[in-house]
Scaffold this motif. Structure first.
Motif, short mmCIF file in Angstrom:
data_model
loop_
_atom_site.label_atom_id
_atom_site.label_comp_id
_atom_site.label_asym_id
_atom_site.label_seq_id
_atom_site.Cartn_x
_atom_site.Cartn_y
_atom_site.Cartn_z
N SER A 199 -15.46 33.06 75.45
CA SER A 199 -14.51 32.88 76.55
C SER A 199 -13.85 34.21 76.88
CB SER A 199 -13.44 31.85 76.17
OG SER A 199 -12.62 32.34 75.12
N GLU A 200 -13.24 34.27 78.04
CA GLU A 200 -12.65 35.53 78.50
C GLU A 200 -11.58 36.04 77.54
OE1 GLU A 200 -10.46 37.43 82.46
OE2 GLU A 200 -11.19 35.36 82.46
N SER A 201 -10.70 35.16 77.09
CA SER A 201 -9.60 35.60 76.22
C SER A 201 -10.12 36.11 74.88
CB SER A 201 -8.61 34.46 76.00
OG SER A 201 -9.25 33.35 75.38
N GLU B 102 -11.87 39.46 75.30
CA GLU B 102 -10.88 40.53 75.43
C GLU B 102 -10.38 40.97 74.06
OE1 GLU B 102 -7.82 39.11 77.96
OE2 GLU B 102 -8.96 39.42 79.81
N GLN C 26 -21.44 39.05 81.11
CA GLN C 26 -20.45 39.11 82.18
C GLN C 26 -19.10 39.59 81.66
OE1 GLN C 26 -20.50 35.13 83.70
NE2 GLN C 26 -22.36 35.43 84.94
N ARG C 27 -18.69 39.06 80.49
CA ARG C 27 -17.40 39.43 79.92
C ARG C 27 -17.37 40.92 79.57
NH1 ARG C 27 -16.28 35.17 81.87
NH2 ARG C 27 -15.75 33.26 80.76
N LEU D 260 -14.84 43.68 81.28
CA LEU D 260 -13.84 44.37 80.46
C LEU D 260 -14.15 45.85 80.29
CD1 LEU D 260 -13.39 41.61 77.76
CD2 LEU D 260 -11.71 42.30 79.47
#
Length: 321
Positions: free
Chosen positions: A266-268, A271, A314-315, A319
């Motif tokens: 997931s994005e979070s 990160e 993608q992530r 980032l």
């Protein structure tokens, strides 16, 4: 046990003890043939061992801490002559502790349904047993191994009941993860995750997802954590990825893509992972290993509906801008 058959009338030491009034559990634990008698389904022995007080004592023996030795600085010079005797007494006490821990573990993990049922009926005792994980690091490896063995046995025999009990324990996930450096404890957690596809185990992965297992593991990649903790957390994340591979690859050991691996990409979480990797050093090495494992075990070719590899790419691209 042998002498009961073939017409021999010899009575075993265990039988003699069981006929004794005011029998103490420790007297049974000292007997070398106790486990063999238990495996032979000795009815009277089982009834004694499944007694509530004895079960409680057995659970406590498994996780009993070593006795603290007296500090030599507190001894007066005239006590030097007594030191060998004190040391010998402490050695004997430690040998007894280790023996009782081993025998208690063997009893509680034995294939004896009556004892298992009695354990599951005493959730208060089990709760005290699991408080072992609330101790600060580091746990004694031998104790941790015995603790894991007993609970893995209970999870195999009483999967649904044990998982319900596990989920009822407050803040149990943080309690476990403070011991991320302890392989035996993390083996137990991995065992729990692997039960998601077992009968009675459905939903445990989603529950662990709701407890933020993945974010808590990723937090251990922080530069504030030592390299051992970073590596252990990374290894466990890779273990989760491995057992979460598409079930078609290995029907026996894999539970398939799930909410934990989806949360990981997931994005979070990406990160958090990439921020740790950008610090360089060991977090970078650990992070690269995690990314490689995601690519190897959760390639979109094997999981077209989820496409974890595509999401990861993608992530990383977003980032990195």
């Amino acid at each position: 046990m042998f002498w009961r058959f073939g017409g021999y009338s010899n009575v075993s030491t265990i039988d003699t003890l069981l006929d004794k009034q005011n029998l103490k559990l420790e007297e049974l634990l000292e007997e070398s043939d106790l486990i063999q008698e238990l495996k032979s389904h000795h009815t009277k022995l089982i009834e004694v061992l499944r007694d509530d007080d004895n079960l409680h004592a057995l659970l406590q023996y498994v996780i009993a801490p070593p006795a603290k030795s007296a500090a030599s600085s507190e001894k007066a010079p005239e006590d030097d002559d007594e030191e060998p005797a004190v040391d010998q007494e402490q050695d004997e006490s430690e040998k007894k502790r280790l023996k009782y821990a081993y025998v208690a573990c063997e009893i509680l993990s034995c294939e004896t349904w009556s004892i298992t049922e009695a354990l599951m009926a005493n959730t208060q005792y089990l709760t005290e047993f699991w408080d072992f994980l609330r101790k600060p690091p580091s746990l004694e490896p031998l104790q941790a191994g015995y603790f894991t063995k007993v609970n893995e046995c209970l999870l195999e025999k009483k999967t649904e009941d044990m998982l319900d009990f596990f989920k009822s324990l407050p803040d149990i996930v943080p309690a476990i993860l403070q011991h991320v450096d302890c392989p035996m404890v993390m083996d137990l957690l991995l065992k729990i995750i692997s039960l998601d596809k077992a009968e009675g185990g459905a939903g445990i992965v989603d529950w662990l997802h709701s407890q933020d297992l993945i974010p808590m593991l990723l937090a251990n990649l922080s530069p504030d954590c030592n390299s051992s903790t970073q590596t252990s957390a990374g290894d466990f994340l890779k273990a989760i990825i491995t057992i979460s591979a598409n079930a078609a690859q290995d029907q026996q050991s894999c539970i398939g893509p799930n909410s934990l691996t989806r949360q990981l990409v997931s994005e979070s979480c990406m990160e958090t992972l990439i921020s740790a990797m950008l610090q360089g050093g060991n977090p970078l090495t650990v992070g690269v290993g995690i990314v490689i494992e995601v690519i190897r075990k959760n390639n979109s070719d094997y999981d077209p509906k989820v496409g974890l590899l595509q999401i990861l790419r993608q992530r990383v691209m977003i980032l990195s801008i």
